[in-house]
Enzyme design. Structure first.
Site, PDB file in Angstrom:
ATOM      1  N   GLY A  39       5.476   1.248  -3.893  1.00  0.00           N
ATOM      2  CA  GLY A  39       5.268   0.820  -5.267  1.00  0.00           C
ATOM      3  C   GLY A  39       6.595   0.733  -5.990  1.00  0.00           C
ATOM      4  N   SER A  40       7.044   1.852  -6.514  1.00  0.00           N
ATOM      5  CA  SER A  40       8.297   1.865  -7.273  1.00  0.00           C
ATOM      6  C   SER A  40       9.516   1.567  -6.398  1.00  0.00           C
ATOM      7  CB  SER A  40       8.471   3.221  -7.962  1.00  0.00           C
ATOM      8  OG  SER A  40       7.442   3.457  -8.899  1.00  0.00           O
TER       9      SER A  40
ATOM     10  N   ILE B  38      -2.479  -6.763  -6.381  1.00  0.00           N
ATOM     11  CA  ILE B  38      -1.872  -8.038  -6.717  1.00  0.00           C
ATOM     12  C   ILE B  38      -2.733  -8.771  -7.748  1.00  0.00           C
ATOM     13  CG2 ILE B  38      -0.957 -10.199  -5.825  1.00  0.00           C
ATOM     14  CD1 ILE B  38       0.429  -7.570  -4.847  1.00  0.00           C
ATOM     15  N   THR B  39      -2.253  -8.817  -8.978  1.00  0.00           N
ATOM     16  CA  THR B  39      -2.949  -9.527 -10.056  1.00  0.00           C
ATOM     17  C   THR B  39      -3.037 -11.011  -9.729  1.00  0.00           C
ATOM     18  OG1 THR B  39      -2.177  -7.935 -11.690  1.00  0.00           O
ATOM     19  CG2 THR B  39      -2.903 -10.063 -12.518  1.00  0.00           C
TER      20      THR B  39
ATOM     21  N   SER C 152       6.626   4.373 -16.445  1.00  0.00           N
ATOM     22  CA  SER C 152       7.444   4.910 -17.548  1.00  0.00           C
ATOM     23  C   SER C 152       8.630   5.695 -17.009  1.00  0.00           C
ATOM     24  CB  SER C 152       6.575   5.802 -18.449  1.00  0.00           C
ATOM     25  OG  SER C 152       5.622   5.032 -19.146  1.00  0.00           O
TER      26      SER C 152
ATOM     27  N   GLU D 146       4.592  -2.918 -13.194  1.00  0.00           N
ATOM     28  CA  GLU D 146       5.887  -3.523 -13.524  1.00  0.00           C
ATOM     29  C   GLU D 146       6.918  -2.456 -13.906  1.00  0.00           C
ATOM     30  OE1 GLU D 146       6.132  -7.230 -15.538  1.00  0.00           O
ATOM     31  OE2 GLU D 146       4.101  -7.814 -15.000  1.00  0.00           O
TER      32      GLU D 146
ATOM     33  N   GLY E 167     -14.851   8.641 -33.273  1.00  0.00           N
ATOM     34  CA  GLY E 167     -15.663   9.782 -32.868  1.00  0.00           C
ATOM     35  C   GLY E 167     -16.509   9.446 -31.645  1.00  0.00           C
TER      36      GLY E 167
ATOM     37  N   PRO F 134       0.810  -1.230   0.000  1.00  0.00           N
ATOM     38  CA  PRO F 134       0.000   0.000   0.000  1.00  0.00           C
ATOM     39  C   PRO F 134       0.841   1.278   0.000  1.00  0.00           C
ATOM     40  CG  PRO F 134      -0.968  -1.604   1.491  1.00  0.00           C
ATOM     41  CD  PRO F 134       0.347  -2.187   1.031  1.00  0.00           C
TER      42      PRO F 134
END
Length: 382
Positions: free
Chosen positions: A131-132, A157-158, A365, A362, A338, A128
Site C-alpha cells: 500500500g504505502s 482499485i477505484t 495521514s 492516496e 443525536g 494486496p
C-alpha cells in the site's frame, strides 16, 4: 493568492452545485444502500465538461484551470463522495497522467473518450501486500519481443470494474522505485480479470475492484512515459490527486455543516431549538472554522499549480488537514443529530463513513506527515 473567483470559475461552481442538487443528492442514500451509483452519471459528468477539466480542447477536454477543477470536485464531494471518486481517479489520476506523460498517439486514443464520459480510467498502483510502500511493487512486466507480459494483482482499485483503461504500474527492472514502469492496459485484454470489492465501510456506491493479471500481453507502445519512470508517473499523479481528495473532503465538511445547521434550527429540546443551546452553537462554529481552513489550503494548491510553482508539500498539507477535518466535522454533525444521526434516513452517518477512508487512500495521514517532515528537514524518514 487571489481569493475572488472569476466569472468563469463562479459559473462553473454554480453549474456543479446545480448538477449535484438535481442529479446526485436525491439518490445518494439509495446508491449507498445498493452499493452502486447509477452508471449514467458518468456520461452526464462528461456532457457538462467536468471529466475534461484542465485537459486541452484539442484532446476533447474542456480546458479551465485547477481552481475550477477543485470547485467541481468540492461540489461532488458535497453530494456524494462515491461520485467524486469516479471523477478524481478517471480525470485526476489517469487522464491528467496521459496528458502529461503520453505520446501523441496515446493522447488521441484515450483522452477524447475519457473526457466525454464514454470511458473511465482506473489507477492500478496498490497491491494486496503493498500500500504505502509503492516502490516495492511485486506485479511484474517482462519484455517479450514487441510486447510486455504482465503478471500480478492489484487491490482497492477505484473504477476497476467500470474502467475501459487501467493505468498499471509494474516492475520491469531492479528492486526499488527505479525499476517500476507504467502501462496503459485496455481492461478487455485477455488474462485481466476484475472482481468487485463488496462490504466497504464508506464510498459504498463507488466501484472498487481487485485486478488480477495472468500473462496479460500489451504492445510496447502501451508504456506510459519512459521505462523505469513509472514511480515518477505515479508520484506526479498523486501529488495533484491529493488536492482532489482534499477538495472532496471540503465538500464533506460543507455538507456536514449544512445538515447540522438545518437540523439544529428545527429540532427542539427543553422548549427551544437546539441551535439556541450554547454547546450546539460551539459544535457548529467548530465545523465552520474547519471548512474555511481546509478550503483555503486546497485553493492554495490550485493557485500554486496555475502559477507553475512547487506544490507537492502544500498538497500533502491540504490532504492531511482536510481529511482529518472531514472526519471530525462529520462526527460532530452526527453528535448534533443525536440518535437520529445513527440511522441512514439522515445523511450524516454516511458522511462519517465516507470521510474515514479519506485519511487512508492516496497516502495515509501518517505518510503525509512524513512527506511534510522530509520537506521541512531534508531528512527522509521512510
Amino acid at each position: 493568492m487571489n481569493l475572488e473567483l472569476s466569472e468563469e470559475q463562479a459559473a462553473v461552481r454554480e453549474l456543479a452545485a446545480d448538477f449535484v442538487n438535481r442529479e446526485i443528492v436525491p439518490h445518494a442514500t439509495a446508491w449507498d444502500r445498493a452499493e452502486e451509483v447509477d452508471r449514467g452519471i458518468v456520461k452526464k459528468l462528461g456532457a457538462l465538461g467536468f471529466l475534461g477539466l484542465t485537459i486541452p480542447e484539442q484532446y476533447g477536454g474542456s480546458g479551465g484551470d485547477h481552481l475550477a477543477y477543485v470547485l467541481v470536485t468540492e461540489e461532488l464531494g458535497r453530494g456524494d463522495s462515491s461520485v467524486r471518486g469516479l471523477l478524481s481517479v478517471s480525470l485526476g489520476l489517469v487522464a491528467k497522467s496521459i496528458n502529461h506523460w503520453g505520446t501523441e498517439e496515446q493522447k488521441q486514443r484515450w483522452l477524447p473518450r475519457l473526457c466525454a464520459g464514454e470511458a473511465l480510467g482506473c489507477f492500478a498502483l496498490t497491491e494486496p501486500g503493498t500500500g504505502s510502500d509503492a516502490g516495492n511493487l511485486t506485479t511484474r512486466a517482462v519484455r517479450d519481443g514487441d510486447s510486455w507480459v504482465i503478471n500480478g494483482a492489484k487491490m482497492f482499485i477505484t473504477n476497476g470494474t467500470w474502467a475501459e483503461v487501467a493505468l498499471v504500474f509494474a516492475r520491469t527492472g531492479e528492486a526499488g522505485h527505479q525499476g517500476v514502469s507504467a502501462f496503459l492496459v485496455p481492461t478487455d485484454t485477455p488474462g485481466l480479470t476484475r472482481t468487485t470489492v463488496h462490504g466497504k465501510l464508506g464510498l459504498r456506491g463507488q466501484p472498487t475492484a481487485e485486478l488480477a493479471f495472468a500473462d496479460v500481453r500489451v504492445p510496447a507502445d502501451a508504456m506510459l512515459g519512459p521505462e523505469g519512470k513509472g514511480f515518477n508517473v505515479a508520484m506526479s499523479a498523486l501529488a495533484k490527486g491529493r488536492m482532489s481528495v482534499a477538495a472532496g473532503c471540503v465538500g464533506i465538511i460543507a455538507a456536514s455543516l449544512d445538515a447540522a445547521v438545518a437540523y439544529a434550527t428545527q429540532r427542539e429540546q427543553f422548549g427551544k431549538p437546539i441551535a439556541a443551546h450554547q454547546l450546539v452553537q460551539e459544535m457548529l462554529a467548530d465545523i465552520k472554522v474547519e471548512l474555511d481552513a481546509a478550503r483555503l489550503l486546497v485553493w492554495r494548491v490550485a493557485d500554486l499549480i496555475e502559477r507553475g510553482l512547487p506544490f507537492q508539500t502544500e498538497s500533502s498539507v491540504a490532504k492531511l488537514y482536510a481529511s482529518e477535518a472531514a472526519v471530525k466535522a462529520a462526527n460532530t454533525a452526527l453528535q448534533v443529530f443525536g440518535g437520529y444521526g445513527f440511522i441512514d434516513e439522515y445523511p450524516v452517518g454516511k458522511y462519517v463513513r465516507d470521510a474515514r477512508v479519506m485519511t487512508l487512500y492516496e497516502g495515509t495521514s501518517q505518510i503525509q506527515k512524513l512527506l511534510i517532515g522530509r520537506a521541512l528537514t531534508g531528512v527522509n524518514a521512510f
